[in-house]
Enzyme design. Structure first.
Site, short mmCIF file in Angstrom:
data_model
loop_
_atom_site.label_atom_id
_atom_site.label_comp_id
_atom_site.label_asym_id
_atom_site.label_seq_id
_atom_site.Cartn_x
_atom_site.Cartn_y
_atom_site.Cartn_z
N ASN A 45 0.84 -1.20 0.00
CA ASN A 45 0.00 0.00 0.00
C ASN A 45 0.87 1.25 0.00
O ASN A 45 1.94 1.29 0.61
CB ASN A 45 -0.99 0.00 1.16
CG ASN A 45 -0.36 -0.05 2.53
OD1 ASN A 45 0.61 -0.75 2.76
ND2 ASN A 45 -0.92 0.69 3.47
N GLU A 47 0.29 5.27 0.64
CA GLU A 47 -0.64 6.32 1.06
C GLU A 47 -0.24 7.67 0.48
O GLU A 47 0.89 7.86 0.02
CB GLU A 47 -0.67 6.41 2.59
CG GLU A 47 -1.29 5.21 3.24
CD GLU A 47 -1.36 5.32 4.75
OE1 GLU A 47 -2.00 4.44 5.34
OE2 GLU A 47 -0.79 6.25 5.35
N CYS A 56 -4.03 0.62 -2.76
CA CYS A 56 -3.92 -0.60 -1.96
C CYS A 56 -2.86 -1.56 -2.52
O CYS A 56 -2.53 -1.55 -3.71
CB CYS A 56 -5.26 -1.32 -1.92
SG CYS A 56 -6.57 -0.37 -1.15
N GLU A 58 -2.96 -4.84 -3.05
CA GLU A 58 -3.38 -5.81 -4.07
C GLU A 58 -3.56 -5.16 -5.44
O GLU A 58 -3.23 -5.75 -6.47
CB GLU A 58 -4.62 -6.58 -3.64
CG GLU A 58 -5.77 -5.75 -3.12
CD GLU A 58 -5.74 -5.45 -1.64
OE1 GLU A 58 -4.69 -5.03 -1.10
OE2 GLU A 58 -6.79 -5.61 -1.00
N CYS A 90 -10.56 -4.44 -0.04
CA CYS A 90 -11.63 -3.44 -0.03
C CYS A 90 -12.50 -3.61 -1.28
O CYS A 90 -12.16 -4.36 -2.20
CB CYS A 90 -11.04 -2.02 0.02
SG CYS A 90 -10.25 -1.48 -1.51
N CYS A 93 -10.72 -2.87 -4.61
CA CYS A 93 -9.80 -3.94 -5.02
C CYS A 93 -10.55 -5.16 -5.54
O CYS A 93 -10.14 -5.80 -6.50
CB CYS A 93 -8.89 -4.32 -3.86
SG CYS A 93 -7.64 -3.07 -3.52
#
Length: 142
Positions: A45, A47, A56, A58, A90, A93
């Protein structure tokens, strides 16, 4: 179908979590994506202070795989050292993964104390956009 070595995927996801850029949440995530040819591509990830621009682990693994020419995937493992129980992808994703994978695509969700395996079909059972398959995917037997 290639055998999925869950232990190898989990170790790759753990290693990827250590390269996370998460100064705002301190929530590190690593992902390991298994390609049908046996290649494992990792992501972490990343940010951003404009939090909606955060990406993210993935999705980063998937985008790296696609950028390197990969299009056929068997499984992904998602892990966080900052989460005790299984860590699911999420909604964004799930949707992005569903663009490239078959219904039996394996999702291994891991935390420090729990590992759970499921499929994209179980996590996204009513994929209303699945019928919008691009022409390049028409014959991939989804």
């Amino acid at each position: 179908m290639k055998k999925i070595h869950k232990k190898n995927l989990l170790e790759a996801a753990k290693k990827a979590s250590h390269t996370s850029y998460s100064p705002y949440s301190s929530f590190r995530v690593g992902a390991a994506l298994l390609c049908r040819d046996g290649t494992i591509i990792t992501g972490t990830n990343v940010e951003n202070r404009s939090f909606g621009l955060t990406s993210c682990a993935e999705r980063n693994a998937l985008y790296s795989a696609v950028a390197s020419g990969k299009r056929d995937f068997l499984a992904v493992c998602i892990y966080s050292p900052d989460h005790k129980t299984a860590l699911p992808p999420c909604g964004a994703c799930r949707q992005v993964l569903s663009e490239f994978v078959r219904d039996d695509f394996s999702i291994i969700m891991a935390g420090d104390e729990e590992v759970v395996e499921t499929t994209i079909a179980e996590l996204l059972p009513w994929d209303s956009l699945h019928g919008l398959t691009p022409p390049s995917h028409e014959d991939d037997n989804r």
